[in-house]
Design a protein around this motif. Structure first.
Motif, PDB file in Angstrom:
ATOM      1  N   GLY A  98     -14.193  67.969  58.714  1.00  0.00           N
ATOM      2  CA  GLY A  98     -14.657  68.689  57.721  1.00  0.00           C
ATOM      3  C   GLY A  98     -13.597  69.629  57.273  1.00  0.00           C
ATOM      4  N   THR A  99     -13.394  70.737  58.217  1.00  0.00           N
ATOM      5  CA  THR A  99     -12.723  71.907  57.497  1.00  0.00           C
ATOM      6  C   THR A  99     -11.444  71.769  57.130  1.00  0.00           C
ATOM      7  N   GLN A 100     -10.570  70.628  57.835  1.00  0.00           N
ATOM      8  CA  GLN A 100      -9.252  70.625  57.713  1.00  0.00           C
ATOM      9  C   GLN A 100      -9.043  69.493  56.404  1.00  0.00           C
ATOM     10  N   LEU A 101      -9.900  68.966  56.390  1.00  0.00           N
ATOM     11  CA  LEU A 101      -9.983  67.829  54.897  1.00  0.00           C
ATOM     12  C   LEU A 101      -9.543  68.586  53.730  1.00  0.00           C
ATOM     13  N   LEU A 133     -26.278  62.435  52.464  1.00  0.00           N
ATOM     14  CA  LEU A 133     -26.429  63.172  51.125  1.00  0.00           C
ATOM     15  C   LEU A 133     -27.715  63.925  51.392  1.00  0.00           C
ATOM     16  N   SER A 134     -27.210  65.103  51.619  1.00  0.00           N
ATOM     17  CA  SER A 134     -28.392  66.196  51.747  1.00  0.00           C
ATOM     18  C   SER A 134     -29.144  66.592  50.614  1.00  0.00           C
ATOM     19  N   ALA A 182     -23.212  66.816  50.719  1.00  0.00           N
ATOM     20  CA  ALA A 182     -23.235  65.999  51.795  1.00  0.00           C
ATOM     21  C   ALA A 182     -22.815  66.303  53.043  1.00  0.00           C
ATOM     22  N   LEU A 183     -23.100  65.780  54.147  1.00  0.00           N
ATOM     23  CA  LEU A 183     -22.587  66.323  55.428  1.00  0.00           C
ATOM     24  C   LEU A 183     -22.539  64.908  56.343  1.00  0.00           C
ATOM     25  N   GLN A 184     -21.678  65.277  57.154  1.00  0.00           N
ATOM     26  CA  GLN A 184     -21.380  64.161  58.517  1.00  0.00           C
ATOM     27  C   GLN A 184     -22.304  64.359  59.529  1.00  0.00           C
ATOM     28  N   VAL A 200     -21.503  71.806  55.256  1.00  0.00           N
ATOM     29  CA  VAL A 200     -21.819  70.568  54.436  1.00  0.00           C
ATOM     30  C   VAL A 200     -20.582  70.725  53.194  1.00  0.00           C
ATOM     31  N   LEU A 201     -20.558  69.522  52.584  1.00  0.00           N
ATOM     32  CA  LEU A 201     -19.594  69.496  51.677  1.00  0.00           C
ATOM     33  C   LEU A 201     -20.254  69.615  50.028  1.00  0.00           C
TER      34      LEU A 201
END
Ligand code: SF4
Lengths: 581, 217
Positions: free
Chosen positions: A8-11, A55-56, A75-77, A83-84
């Motif tokens: 997530g964060t580096q993306l 998809l939250s 959305a989340l992994q 969350v994104l």
């Protein structure tokens, strides 16, 4: 499924879609803006290439002054991480957005909600009907230019009440002396009253024909609820049966739709706090928690140490209450008439005593404040909690375990019933005990820690069969884990203030958006708020776990027996205040 | 306790028979029996229902008042405890349930919502109190009322039952109780008893709009 998910964060998604993807650059906002025509492509990539498999939340925001409608996705992994957030902006006059149900089936009810309340049309949605209001209701009430019959002013505090209060009943202001309004020229006699149910039954037309059983039985529609002893409140299920076998189920919502969000958007930031109590009214403390987190994120403040500990203490006590009730009433649904729930309620009373001592109310605690909690623990409360978590509760939970877990009837009725596989659970956006009972160890307290949960030792409970029995086991074990956390809390809680700064009735919240989420007893409880710097939120949305978890009801019930539906519903553990809001 | 309630003064009962014999009126003994076996309908609407459940559970235990027999079917119930927010979408069902209850029947409005709309009153889907549609016998304030408050309300109801008389009771008259017209979900909630008012209102609204348009033009 995923090609090697990027964490997530580096993306940086901009590198992958340079032509059309944009960062949301409004001050205080985050995430991406996706053009509507590329939404499906983007969603596919998120799910399959970047590992955002769940998809939250989906909701809409009406930006009336800019003439835009925005659909906001989170959305989340399920492997963990933040969350994104991404958005689609469309013209307010004709808001049409492609539906993502084909990619994340869990968006189903939430898209219907956005259609119902905001009038955003989701193209390609398999069954876009109203969900909370009834078919035929005039208008989309969450739109900013839609006014309720008792409308007084855009925002509180109303001038009639503040600074000088006048007693004035809303009924007296309205020409019909009631909370109703009708379009100009409308004639009630011209109305044909069957519309709403007709629309619903029509969706069943194709499956009503043709039965696959050898006996050529007729298919039949059975309504359970809204007044039914086992639907846990005013909830209605419309079931298609072939003999005793369930062919399909559709839940009907809205019998307790109390317009939480519309009222919230008229309230000041702090005035919303007591309303959150009434969402999932069994666990008011964790509702407070999520909302406080969302607003604090926007304000950029943190509560002092002692307050953090108190918060965790209250949230975990709430989890115990909620799981106890859930287990007790599940047994009720199985036919163990009332005895297990009476055992559960006995323990609940002891915890409610603690809530009453700290907040003054047994159920509607209204205890959290931005930057802390309303007041410190009164004398003696800590000792009571100690007594509970070291002595009484562990013993009582063992008692439950002994009576129920290996009980033959319980096992026969629940094992292999209402199965949801891990893939299905993720696709249908299930969270909380449902997701964990299906073999996905996702708990926000670990996956994306908030408050001070990273300090405590506890296990994320997970089971692998995804049936009713496993959901029961997960809840039982989670109570034990909560007790473990509580034992550490009472050991470590420091002295000190419980509120950052002075208590204020009117806080300043800078413009921007924020999504605060907690692991509530029922799953991911999220609050999406948008501030424009005014004393009231521009948008206030609750991502209610039991509402979204109900998306998987049909999947669990199909092919089973009609008697099991009630048990399956009990295992989802819904509270109508939160489902309908 | 029964004896003090039942005995009417003025009749001498020999001391050895006191506690076994009482001289009373038909009204008193009949009402005494009724008030101690009121069966509530098992019916919860919102948050208040949870406190109602707590009242039924061990700490508060309203079985002490003969009320533990909760019936999921309205046809077997005496009291409807409206425990929670009445929404427009739900009110047709509530009225229907009320119509299905046999007489004598009583209604308790539990909590702020059922009594007058409560904290959610301004909501577009909320009915401002169940008494807009069905007659209420006892109102209990609170959000939610504590179990003690609920019990107090139920005791008030018992007192009310006690004061009724066989001779004047409505349910012994020849006519059956008139059913309450079930509200209809239209563009908004419609009470069939008020169609004329609604028509007058929408008509005046249209006239107003046309005059506004004309002045603009
Ligand atoms: S009165 Fe309060 S507790 Fe009762 S239903 Fe209404 S909001 Fe809930």
């Amino acid at each position: 499924m995923a090609e090697s998910p990027v964490v997530g964060t580096q993306l940086n998604l901009l590198d992958h879609f340079p032509e059309w993807l944009k960062k949301d650059e409004r001050p205080g906002f985050e995430g991406y803006i996706v053009p509507a025509e590329h939404l499906l492509e983007f969603a596919h990539a998120l799910r399959d290439r970047f590992g955002y498999d769940l998809l939250s939340s989906v909701t809409g925001v009406d930006y009336l002054p800019e003439g835009k409608m925005e659909v906001v996705y989170h959305a989340l992994q399920t492997t963990g991480g933040p969350v994104l957030n991404f958005k689609v902006q469309v013209d307010r006059q004709n808001p049409v957005v492609p539906s993502v149900v084909s990619i994340w089936p869990g968006a189903d009810f939430q898209e219907r909600e956005a259609w119902d309340l905001l009038g955003i049309r989701f193209e390609g949605h398999p069954d876009l009907r109203r969900i909370l209001m009834w078919e035929g209701f005039a208008g989309h009430p969450l739109r900013k230019d839609w006014k309720e019959p008792y409308f007084e002013e855009e925002a509180k505090p109303y001038k009639s009440r503040w600074p000088e209060g006048h007693v004035q009943r809303a009924e007296d202001r309205h020409p019909l002396h009631d909370n109703v309004d009708y379009p100009a020229g409308f004639d009630p006699d011209s109305w044909s009253p069957e519309t709403a149910d007709d629309v619903l039954y029509k969706t069943y037309q194709s499956i009503m024909e043709g039965s696959d059983s050898e006996l050529h039985t007729d298919r039949m529609i059975v309504n359970l609820g809204p007044q039914h002893p086992s639907t846990h409140g005013v909830f209605r299920m419309v079931v298609v049966l072939d003999g005793e076998t369930v062919v399909d189920v559709k839940p009907v919502f809205g019998y307790l739709h109390r317009n939480h969000e519309k009222i919230g958007e008229r309230c000041t930031w702090l005035q919303i706090m007591p309303f959150t109590d009434r969402l999932d009214y069994i666990s008011s403390m964790s509702n407070n928690f999520g909302y406080a987190l969302a607003v604090e994120r926007l304000m950029g403040i943190k509560p002092p140490e002692r307050a953090e500990y108190i918060r965790v203490m209250m949230a975990e006590l709430t989890r115990i209450v909620s799981h106890l009730i859930s287990i007790g009433f599940l047994l009720n649904d199985l036919g163990a008439y009332f005895t297990p729930s009476l055992y559960a309620l006995e323990e609940r009373e002891l915890i409610l005593d603690i809530f009453e001592a700290v907040s003054g109310s047994r159920m509607m605690c209204n205890y959290f404040r931005f930057g802390g909690v309303a007041r410190d623990l009164p004398e003696g409360v800590l000792d009571k909690v100690k007594e509970l978590v070291f002595e009484r509760l562990p013993r009582k939970i063992d008692e439950f375990d002994r009576y129920l877990t290996r009980n033959e009837i319980v096992r026969v009725r629940t094992e292999g019933v209402g199965v949801l596989t891990a893939e299905q659970a993720i696709a249908l956006s299930a969270t909380g005990p449902i997701l964990r009972a299906s073999g996905v160890p996702y708990d926000i307290r670990r996956a994306d820690p908030y408050s001070i949960y990273d300090r405590f030792d506890f296990d994320v409970v997970v089971r692998y069969h995804g049936d009713v029995y496993d959901r029961y086991l997960v809840r039982l074990e989670e109570i034990r884990q909560s007790i473990r956390i509580l034992q550490q809390v009472v050991r470590d809680i420091p002295e000190g203030p419980v509120q950052t700064g002075k208590p204020q009735w009117q806080v300043r919240v800078p413009a921007g958006e924020s999504y605060g989420r907690v692991e509530g007893p029922k799953g991911e409880l999220g609050y999406y708020i948008v501030s424009n710097g005014k004393p009231n939120p521009w948008r206030y949305h609750v991502r209610a776990p039991s509402f979204v978890n109900l998306t998987s009801l049909a999947q669990m019930a199909r092919g089973g027996k009609v008697a099991d539906i009630v048990v399956i519903l009990g295992s989802i553990d819904i509270v109508l205040g939160e489902v309908d809001r | 306790m029964a004896n003090e309630d039942l005995q009417i003064p003025g009749y001498e009962i020999p001391p050895e028979m006191q506690g076994q014999v009482a001289v009373t009126t038909l009204d008193r003994i009949y009402n005494w029996g009724r008030k101690n076996s009121l069966w509530p309908m098992m019916f919860g609407l919102a948050c208040c229902a949870i406190e109602m459940i707590a009242t039924a559970a061990s700490r508060f235990d309203f079985a002490r008042f003969g009320m533990e027999v909760m019936r999921p079917s309205p046809r077997q119930a005496d009291v409807m405890i409206v425990s929670g927010t009445v929404t427009k979408k739900m009110v047709p069902q509530i009225v229907r349930l009320y119509n299905q209850m046999p007489e004598p029947k009583y209604v308790v409005a539990m909590g702020a919502c059922a009594s007058g709309g409560g904290p959610f009153k301004e909501g577009y889907n909320v009915v401002s109190g169940i008494d807009k549609f069905i007659p209420v016998d006892v109102y209990i304030p609170g959000c939610p009322p504590t179990p003690q408050a609920l019990i107090n309300g139920l005791m008030m109801l018992q007192k009310k039952v006690e004061r009724e008389s066989l001779r004047t009771a409505r349910w012994y008259s020849r006519e059956p109780a008139p059913a309450i017209p079930v509200p209809v979900l239209g563009p908004d909630l419609m009470d069939p008893r008020r169609y004329d008012e609604i028509r007058a209102y929408t008509l005046s609204k249209r006239n107003q709009q046309t005059t506004e348009e004309q002045t603009e033009a």
